[in-house]
Design a protein around this motif. Structure first.
Motif, PDB file in Angstrom:
ATOM      1  N   ASN A 110       0.770  -1.180   0.034  1.00  0.00           N
ATOM      2  CA  ASN A 110       0.038  -0.015   0.016  1.00  0.00           C
ATOM      3  C   ASN A 110       0.839   1.384  -0.022  1.00  0.00           C
ATOM      4  OD1 ASN A 110      -2.470  -1.418   0.183  1.00  0.00           O
ATOM      5  ND2 ASN A 110      -1.816  -1.826   2.462  1.00  0.00           N
ATOM      6  N   GLY A 111       2.243   1.015  -0.414  1.00  0.00           N
ATOM      7  CA  GLY A 111       3.177   2.366  -0.426  1.00  0.00           C
ATOM      8  C   GLY A 111       2.521   3.491  -1.478  1.00  0.00           C
ATOM      9  N   LYS A 112       3.001   4.763  -0.924  1.00  0.00           N
ATOM     10  CA  LYS A 112       2.649   5.683  -1.933  1.00  0.00           C
ATOM     11  C   LYS A 112       3.104   5.763  -3.087  1.00  0.00           C
ATOM     12  CE  LYS A 112       1.093   8.353   2.120  1.00  0.00           C
ATOM     13  NZ  LYS A 112       1.315   9.799   3.027  1.00  0.00           N
ATOM     14  N   PRO A 141      10.107   2.277   4.112  1.00  0.00           N
ATOM     15  CA  PRO A 141       8.828   1.539   4.507  1.00  0.00           C
ATOM     16  C   PRO A 141       7.515   1.716   3.758  1.00  0.00           C
ATOM     17  CG  PRO A 141       9.059   3.163   6.224  1.00  0.00           C
ATOM     18  CD  PRO A 141      10.482   2.985   5.300  1.00  0.00           C
ATOM     19  N   ASP A 142       7.650   2.979   3.080  1.00  0.00           N
ATOM     20  CA  ASP A 142       6.573   3.426   2.304  1.00  0.00           C
ATOM     21  C   ASP A 142       6.724   3.408   0.644  1.00  0.00           C
ATOM     22  OD1 ASP A 142       4.001   4.736   2.420  1.00  0.00           O
ATOM     23  OD2 ASP A 142       4.693   6.599   1.544  1.00  0.00           O
ATOM     24  N   LEU A 143       7.790   2.323   0.421  1.00  0.00           N
ATOM     25  CA  LEU A 143       7.878   1.967  -1.019  1.00  0.00           C
ATOM     26  C   LEU A 143       7.227   0.477  -1.516  1.00  0.00           C
ATOM     27  CD1 LEU A 143       9.598   2.418  -3.568  1.00  0.00           C
ATOM     28  CD2 LEU A 143      11.516   1.064  -2.689  1.00  0.00           C
ATOM     29  N   ARG A 144       6.715   0.693  -2.707  1.00  0.00           N
ATOM     30  CA  ARG A 144       6.001  -0.494  -3.199  1.00  0.00           C
ATOM     31  C   ARG A 144       6.852  -0.619  -4.350  1.00  0.00           C
ATOM     32  NH1 ARG A 144       1.644  -0.781  -7.234  1.00  0.00           N
ATOM     33  NH2 ARG A 144       0.528  -2.541  -6.992  1.00  0.00           N
ATOM     34  N   PHE A 145       7.309  -1.858  -4.438  1.00  0.00           N
ATOM     35  CA  PHE A 145       8.169  -2.361  -5.299  1.00  0.00           C
ATOM     36  C   PHE A 145       7.635  -3.738  -6.155  1.00  0.00           C
ATOM     37  CE2 PHE A 145      11.854  -3.731  -7.640  1.00  0.00           C
ATOM     38  CZ  PHE A 145      12.796  -2.700  -7.436  1.00  0.00           C
ATOM     39  N   VAL A 146       6.918  -3.312  -7.394  1.00  0.00           N
ATOM     40  CA  VAL A 146       6.564  -4.161  -8.349  1.00  0.00           C
ATOM     41  C   VAL A 146       7.299  -4.839  -9.531  1.00  0.00           C
ATOM     42  CG1 VAL A 146       4.608  -4.563 -10.200  1.00  0.00           C
ATOM     43  CG2 VAL A 146       4.327  -2.751  -8.485  1.00  0.00           C
ATOM     44  N   LEU A 147       7.272  -6.207  -9.293  1.00  0.00           N
ATOM     45  CA  LEU A 147       8.107  -6.950 -10.219  1.00  0.00           C
ATOM     46  C   LEU A 147       7.261  -7.483 -11.445  1.00  0.00           C
ATOM     47  CD1 LEU A 147       9.526  -9.103  -7.077  1.00  0.00           C
ATOM     48  CD2 LEU A 147      10.589  -7.536  -8.379  1.00  0.00           C
ATOM     49  N   LYS A 148       7.887  -7.044 -12.689  1.00  0.00           N
ATOM     50  CA  LYS A 148       7.116  -7.362 -13.865  1.00  0.00           C
ATOM     51  C   LYS A 148       8.054  -8.444 -14.741  1.00  0.00           C
ATOM     52  CE  LYS A 148       4.697  -4.185 -15.551  1.00  0.00           C
ATOM     53  NZ  LYS A 148       3.247  -4.772 -15.626  1.00  0.00           N
ATOM     54  N   GLU A 149       7.550  -9.523 -14.694  1.00  0.00           N
ATOM     55  CA  GLU A 149       7.976 -10.661 -15.401  1.00  0.00           C
ATOM     56  C   GLU A 149       8.469 -10.431 -17.133  1.00  0.00           C
ATOM     57  OE1 GLU A 149       8.661 -13.959 -14.262  1.00  0.00           O
ATOM     58  OE2 GLU A 149       7.515 -13.915 -12.317  1.00  0.00           O
ATOM     59  N   PHE A 150       9.410 -10.287 -17.451  1.00  0.00           N
ATOM     60  CA  PHE A 150       9.792  -9.799 -18.796  1.00  0.00           C
ATOM     61  C   PHE A 150      10.876 -10.809 -19.296  1.00  0.00           C
ATOM     62  CE2 PHE A 150      12.017  -6.500 -21.532  1.00  0.00           C
ATOM     63  CZ  PHE A 150      11.186  -6.415 -22.613  1.00  0.00           C
ATOM     64  N   PRO A 151      10.402 -12.054 -19.705  1.00  0.00           N
ATOM     65  CA  PRO A 151      11.628 -12.924 -20.085  1.00  0.00           C
ATOM     66  C   PRO A 151      12.139 -12.757 -21.409  1.00  0.00           C
ATOM     67  CG  PRO A 151       9.208 -13.879 -19.952  1.00  0.00           C
ATOM     68  CD  PRO A 151       9.352 -12.558 -19.346  1.00  0.00           C
ATOM     69  N   ILE A 152      12.983 -12.362 -21.759  1.00  0.00           N
ATOM     70  CA  ILE A 152      13.839 -12.100 -23.091  1.00  0.00           C
ATOM     71  C   ILE A 152      14.911 -12.783 -23.244  1.00  0.00           C
ATOM     72  CG2 ILE A 152      12.551  -9.775 -23.084  1.00  0.00           C
ATOM     73  CD1 ILE A 152      15.354  -8.563 -22.428  1.00  0.00           C
ATOM     74  N   ALA A 261      12.090  11.753  -6.241  1.00  0.00           N
ATOM     75  CA  ALA A 261      11.860  12.618  -7.247  1.00  0.00           C
ATOM     76  C   ALA A 261      10.376  12.417  -7.424  1.00  0.00           C
ATOM     77  CB  ALA A 261      12.531  12.687  -8.524  1.00  0.00           C
ATOM     78  N   ALA A 262       9.966  11.125  -7.357  1.00  0.00           N
ATOM     79  CA  ALA A 262       8.596  10.681  -7.520  1.00  0.00           C
ATOM     80  C   ALA A 262       7.775  10.995  -6.340  1.00  0.00           C
ATOM     81  CB  ALA A 262       8.347   9.188  -7.936  1.00  0.00           C
TER      82      ALA A 262
END
Length: 266
Positions: A110-112, A141-152, A261-262
């Motif tokens: 739920n990170g901002k 603790p406010d970081l949301r880290f998304v892992l996007k599968e990109f098998p190349i 910056a974000a």
């Protein structure tokens, strides 16, 4: 080489030479290659085309740094155009980038602030960058880290990612452990290696293999490839942080700056 690239840019070189020598064209007639027609300059001044080319050549040989300045300006212009294009893609595909149901999430769900990583399980740079992810999520603790599968990187990567996504469908709460074990492990990531890790984390093999056949998994891959193409992402790791695309394993400090910056832009 920058110089080699610019020497072929005749239009730019002509403009630079004319400006440097103080010529202001009235209505010049551009001659065909190989002719020696005169070029009409300001007032009644006429100059032979061969003489113009000689002036250009001499000027550029004496001032080669001008070519580098032009190249730098061109690169800056192209970079800004790409940035603007990325803004449009990120706006239009916001949910697909940041909230895809097929993407694993570590850190604060739920990170901002969200950072999205496009990765391949057999990418050596991604393996080294896993420490950046761990450090960043631990420090913020406010970081949301998304892992996007990109098998190349070939069939092994694709098969390992199929297992990964199937495991995520089964046990999303343990996906972070799975990801760390497979990407952070030794040796090449394969289907067998991925299944072994999944089973060690409590997955039922029969159920896992059935989930691996889910047609939504190749559909998700297709959408990710299309998205990467629109964002000009051709390698891993690459990131989306806020409204910016970051290419390559630039390290924890650079990513932390992008994250700050974000945050400031919220």
């Amino acid at each position: 080489m920058k110089k080699a690239l610019l020497l072929g840019t005749t239009g730019i070189a002509v403009a630079l030479a004319m400006l440097a020598f103080g010529f202001v064209a009235g209505s010049p007639q551009i001659a065909k290659a190989g002719t020696a027609q005169p070029v009409q300059m300001a007032g009644d001044t006429k100059i032979d085309r061969a003489e113009v080319e000689g002036i250009i050549r001499d000027y550029l040989l004496k001032n080669p740094e001008v070519l580098l300045e032009v190249q730098d300006a061109l690169e800056a212009k192209q970079k800004e155009e790409q940035r603007i294009a990325h803004l449009g893609v990120i706006k239009d595909a916001k949910d697909q980038i940041f909230n895809s149901a097929f993407d694993g999430v570590v850190g604060n769900p739920n990170g901002k602030v969200t950072i999205v990583e496009f990765y391949d399980y057999n990418c050596g740079f991604c393996k080294r960058a896993i420490d950046d992810m761990r450090a960043l999520t631990k420090a913020d603790p406010d970081l949301r880290f998304v892992l996007k599968e990109f098998p190349i990187l070939g069939p092994d990567s694709q098969k390992a990612s199929v297992v990964s996504m199937a495991f995520h469908l089964m046990k999303p709460e343990k996906y972070g452990e799975f990801h760390n074990a497979l990407l952070g492990g030794q040796g090449r990531a394969t289907e067998a290696a991925a299944i072994k890790i999944a089973l060690s984390l409590g997955a039922d093999e029969a159920t896992l293999r059935e989930k691996m056949k889910d047609p939504s998994i190749p559909e998700a891959f297709s959408k990710t490839y299309d998205l990467a193409n629109k964002l000009a992402i051709t390698g891993t790791p690459s990131y989306v942080v806020g409204n910016e695309v970051v290419f390559g394993a630039l390290g924890q400090e650079v990513l932390a700056e992008k994250i700050e910056a974000a945050k400031a832009a919220l």
